[in-house]
Write a protein that holds these residues in place. Sequence first.
Motif, PDB file in Angstrom:
ATOM      1  N   ALA A  97       1.686 -12.135   9.246  1.00  0.00           N
ATOM      2  CA  ALA A  97       0.935 -10.922   8.944  1.00  0.00           C
ATOM      3  C   ALA A  97       0.655 -10.168  10.233  1.00  0.00           C
ATOM      4  N   ARG A  98       0.898  -8.867  10.233  1.00  0.00           N
ATOM      5  CA  ARG A  98       0.740  -8.086  11.451  1.00  0.00           C
ATOM      6  C   ARG A  98      -0.086  -6.849  11.166  1.00  0.00           C
TER       7      ARG A  98
ATOM      8  N   LEU B 109      -3.283  -5.556   8.141  1.00  0.00           N
ATOM      9  CA  LEU B 109      -3.597  -6.721   7.314  1.00  0.00           C
ATOM     10  C   LEU B 109      -4.120  -7.878   8.151  1.00  0.00           C
TER      11      LEU B 109
ATOM     12  N   ASP C 130       4.101 -10.222   2.392  1.00  0.00           N
ATOM     13  CA  ASP C 130       5.194  -9.808   3.271  1.00  0.00           C
ATOM     14  C   ASP C 130       5.759  -8.446   2.871  1.00  0.00           C
TER      15      ASP C 130
ATOM     16  N   ILE D 151       3.328  -5.832   4.132  1.00  0.00           N
ATOM     17  CA  ILE D 151       3.421  -5.719   5.591  1.00  0.00           C
ATOM     18  C   ILE D 151       4.547  -4.768   5.976  1.00  0.00           C
ATOM     19  N   GLU D 152       5.653  -4.856   5.277  1.00  0.00           N
ATOM     20  CA  GLU D 152       6.778  -3.961   5.565  1.00  0.00           C
ATOM     21  C   GLU D 152       6.408  -2.502   5.316  1.00  0.00           C
TER      22      GLU D 152
ATOM     23  N   ALA E  90       4.215  -1.121   8.107  1.00  0.00           N
ATOM     24  CA  ALA E  90       4.763  -1.216   9.458  1.00  0.00           C
ATOM     25  C   ALA E  90       4.736   0.143  10.163  1.00  0.00           C
TER      26      ALA E  90
END
Length: 561
Positions: A121-122, A125, A142, A145-146, A149
């Motif tokens: 997770a980046r 989030l 996931d 997350i995309e 981005a």
Amino acid sequence: MRRAVCHDVISSENVVRSRGGAEGQSSFPRSGALPSNARAGAISATRLPRGAQGPFQQFATRELLFPCVFSIRTGKRGARRSSSAAAPAQAPGGAGGGTLHPPSLPRAGKMAARTLRSGAARGLLAEQSERGLFQNVFPAADQLIELLAPGRPPLAAYCGFDPTADSLHVGHLPALLALLHFQRAGHRVIALVGGATARLGDPSGRGAARETLPPERLEAHARGLRDGLHRVFQNHRRLFWHEAGNARLGDVELLDNAQWLGRQPLMDFLASVGTRLRMGTLLSREACQARLRSDDGMSLAEFLYPALQAYDFLHLYKHHGCRLQLGGTDQMGNIMSGHDLVTKVTGEEVFGITVPLITSTTGDKLGKSAGNAVWLNRDRTSPFELYQFFVRQQDRIVGRYLKLFTFLPLAEIDHTMEMHAKEPEKWGPQKRLAAEVTKLVHGQEGLESAKRCTKALYHNNLESLETMSDQELQELFREAPFAELLLEPGMTVLDLCRKAKAIPDGPRGYQMITSGGVSINYIQETNAEAVLVVGQHILKSGISLLKIGKKNFYIIKWLQF
């Protein structure tokens, strides 16, 4: 209330319930749902064959079933921990306050919460997971997350608030902060007032049906919620947002679902929505099961509430491009219904994020139904009272509240807690928390008002008392009688007390003064025949604060002095 509202306590873990809403049309290519054998990281649960648990597909763990939440095995958590080891002390102004309860989720749900804290997770989030604000992502972190981005188009997110009262309360703050963090990341946010859904009442976490409110009262409540939401977003923009580089604050919209649900023909609704939602799925929800087991049962109106909330998500997706719904942990079932409807109708993937719930120190919910709500509108809870609520938070929770309810960097919060461990008597974290939340809710003027009232009440500060407005005096001494008197030549302390009806007639009232039971502007008066003096008994603002005994206050406003 609706979506973002604190509801009833969950099972034996005394966790309160809350909820959130949805919006719009997507400009993104379809991501598609994960197939049953897909692995996002390492999926910790196994999908049962269709029909094995009825029409509602579920994940099976070794211990229990949890509906359709993708969970990913993760390693070490990245969440920071407070370094404060100081023993709890008595908070200035009293003890008490609220408590943050993590969601009482089945094992797979807890694994999903850990997903947000994983190394995968980046960005937004991961940061809000570390702060404890984002609990679970549905259906899979996931994919979201995309979409979040850097370089991707802004996302639209929404949360709903049913106007069962004319004000938001502290229990709504996690959902509000979640919206604000998305806005700070440049995304578009929608605060949805449930003017239509409030007529039915969300059954989540309730043992009985909500009181039916007349339409004119609902409209007044909806106006109060819109005003409160607008004020919070405006305060955030003016006081907490500073443009830096290419960063921009996302747009915000305030909508009311009465605009579309109120005009939706019944037959059209049943034909378009009713055919897409499965009875078995709706009946399997915990809220539905609990109500069906209760003595009062469940009305058809309440049973259809999740369908209306799901339609909100569909409408907001189609007309506003909204792909994300925010809500309390008790709203996962309703969020999943919205996801099912949107994906079946449009074929596009949408998402949900849950936020934590706030309870009292005894584990009871904070909200209107429980009678312990701390409101965000000034006419219900003054800035002083809101400030004191957060000043009184205990050491064990204040660090988590700083992460949840403020925009302070985590490093600064850690430093604040380290200093608190060395000097707990200063109540540094509590005062900072109270100041940040009061400023967000009531603006800089509200914070200054709260500080003036605090000095006047707890520090007997005459200068603060003298600069207080009539409104602040009435808010501070909410139960105190307010009287307007004409200052007459030679008027004495005894005359004042009797005209204010603060003491009984006759010798007993006279004795109350001579025995030291009366003070004016925090100065004890034992001479009943003393003539009132401007600047001593009467402040420059034309106000006198009369105190009888230990707790009985009277506010006197002099018409001429």
